[in-house]
Design an enzyme around this catalytic site. Sequence first.
Site, mmCIF file in Angstrom:
data_model
loop_
_atom_site.group_PDB
_atom_site.id
_atom_site.type_symbol
_atom_site.label_atom_id
_atom_site.label_comp_id
_atom_site.label_asym_id
_atom_site.label_seq_id
_atom_site.Cartn_x
_atom_site.Cartn_y
_atom_site.Cartn_z
ATOM 1 N N GLY A 257 37.154 5.044 31.640
ATOM 2 C CA GLY A 257 37.129 6.253 30.816
ATOM 3 C C GLY A 257 36.617 7.546 31.416
ATOM 4 O O GLY A 257 36.702 8.576 30.758
ATOM 5 N N GLY B 229 37.769 9.274 33.995
ATOM 6 C CA GLY B 229 38.753 9.997 34.816
ATOM 7 C C GLY B 229 39.171 11.352 34.262
ATOM 8 O O GLY B 229 39.138 11.582 33.051
ATOM 9 N N CYS C 54 42.136 10.908 31.986
ATOM 10 C CA CYS C 54 42.046 9.675 31.217
ATOM 11 C C CYS C 54 41.731 10.012 29.763
ATOM 12 O O CYS C 54 40.888 10.853 29.490
ATOM 13 C CB CYS C 54 40.912 8.864 31.824
ATOM 14 S SG CYS C 54 40.368 7.549 30.789
HETATM 15 P P1 5GP Z 1 39.380 11.192 38.610
HETATM 16 O O1 5GP Z 1 38.917 11.180 40.022
HETATM 17 O O2 5GP Z 1 40.656 11.919 38.428
HETATM 18 O O3 5GP Z 1 38.303 11.649 37.665
HETATM 19 O O4 5GP Z 1 39.630 9.669 38.206
HETATM 20 C C1 5GP Z 1 40.556 8.864 38.876
HETATM 21 C C2 5GP Z 1 40.635 7.530 38.183
HETATM 22 O O5 5GP Z 1 41.056 7.674 36.823
HETATM 23 C C3 5GP Z 1 41.662 6.576 38.751
HETATM 24 O O6 5GP Z 1 41.273 5.974 39.955
HETATM 25 C C4 5GP Z 1 41.839 5.576 37.620
HETATM 26 O O7 5GP Z 1 40.826 4.594 37.607
HETATM 27 C C5 5GP Z 1 41.636 6.451 36.385
HETATM 28 N N1 5GP Z 1 42.937 6.765 35.747
HETATM 29 C C6 5GP Z 1 44.051 7.262 36.322
HETATM 30 N N2 5GP Z 1 45.034 7.447 35.421
HETATM 31 C C7 5GP Z 1 44.525 7.056 34.242
HETATM 32 C C8 5GP Z 1 45.069 6.992 32.924
HETATM 33 O O8 5GP Z 1 46.208 7.361 32.629
HETATM 34 N N3 5GP Z 1 44.240 6.493 31.972
HETATM 35 C C9 5GP Z 1 42.973 6.072 32.252
HETATM 36 N N4 5GP Z 1 42.251 5.542 31.262
HETATM 37 N N5 5GP Z 1 42.432 6.148 33.470
HETATM 38 C C10 5GP Z 1 43.203 6.625 34.454
#
Ligand code: 5GP
Length: 344
Positions: A179, A181, A184
């Site tokens: 959660g 991300g 996300c």
């Molecule tokens: P960020 O670095 O962008 O904050 O987080 C990346 C991570 O977000 C990814 O490695 C993956 O675990 C998570 N993530 C990517 N796409 C999605 C999505 O559509 N839904 C959710 N719940 N998590 C995502």
Amino acid sequence: MRIEEDLKLDYSDVLFRPKRSTLASRKEVNLMRTYKFKYSNNEWSGIPIMAANMDGVGELGIAEKLSNYGMITCLTKQHDIKKIKQFKKIKSIYPNIALSIGIKKEDFENLDKVLKEYNFIKFLCIDVANGYSERFSAFLKSVRDKYPTKTIIAGNVVTADMTQELILSGADIVKVGIGPGSVCTTRIQTGVGYPQLSAVIECADAAHGLGAHMIADGGCTCPGDVAKGFGGGADFVMLGGMFAGHDEGKGKIVKSSGSKFIEFYGSSSDTANNKHYGGLASYRSSEGRTVRVKYRGKIDNTIQNILGGIRSSCTYVGAPSLKQLSKCTTFVRVTNQFNRTFVD
Ligand code: 5GP
């Protein structure tokens, strides 16, 4: 029903407390780490930052650049044998790439095909949104049995009990984050999650207790957050949004009101589901956002900015190397992380 009263923290809830240091310059800080993995026994050396297996980030162009810095890229699940064959430089970057799969039968078959030809690739990333199912642990066990010498990353989970379960099922490295991300929407859609810094601290402790490793995945908004992940005990920090919007991700550049943008979306967003799976199954809801990220040109500048930030964090707390950052870390809880006068 039960309520846990313990306070759980996000990156934005803390700052590093500065400490007296003998380091003369941030140039002296060594960011390289060498790890030996629990089951595969493989050794890896590099800067332990990873690109997430998301469209526009977990791409071969990004992998080529990141590998120059000794960083790992988890390729998206769409990197099948055909796509990998088209990329001629795979042999020069293979120590720093991971093949990603879900838990479908086709994923296993696809992996098999790739590894038949490219057996030198060492990292496998078994990635599902919810790593808590028995089916996931069983699948992980079957991959471990079939590939005893591969370094297996598995996730995502956010608690010590499930970190241990995945390690005991064959994971060398557990991926932590539900959660946090940037794209996300799980917390909005489901109300499920765990503040990321606390998840990292608790799962790192669990993983290290079993001689395994862990990745702080998601939730980093700036170089300071990456440093906080390492300060909290993460062996690797994985970035999605911070690596989005660059030339190497090969996203389509769109112009709007005189500025350039690149589309970026979550792996469980409508956009991703339409693109890769012919739409969202009727019993599911999208748990990802589609956004436009400001176009940021070459990824080198972003990487250097992140590494410069981490080096500086290390000098502030007196850590001569990234390895010592966690030991030198005292977090102070804050109610205000930084001054936003000219930000919003
Ligand atoms: P960020 O670095 O962008 O904050 O987080 C990346 C991570 O977000 C990814 O490695 C993956 O675990 C998570 N993530 C990517 N796409 C999605 C999505 O559509 N839904 C959710 N719940 N998590 C995502």
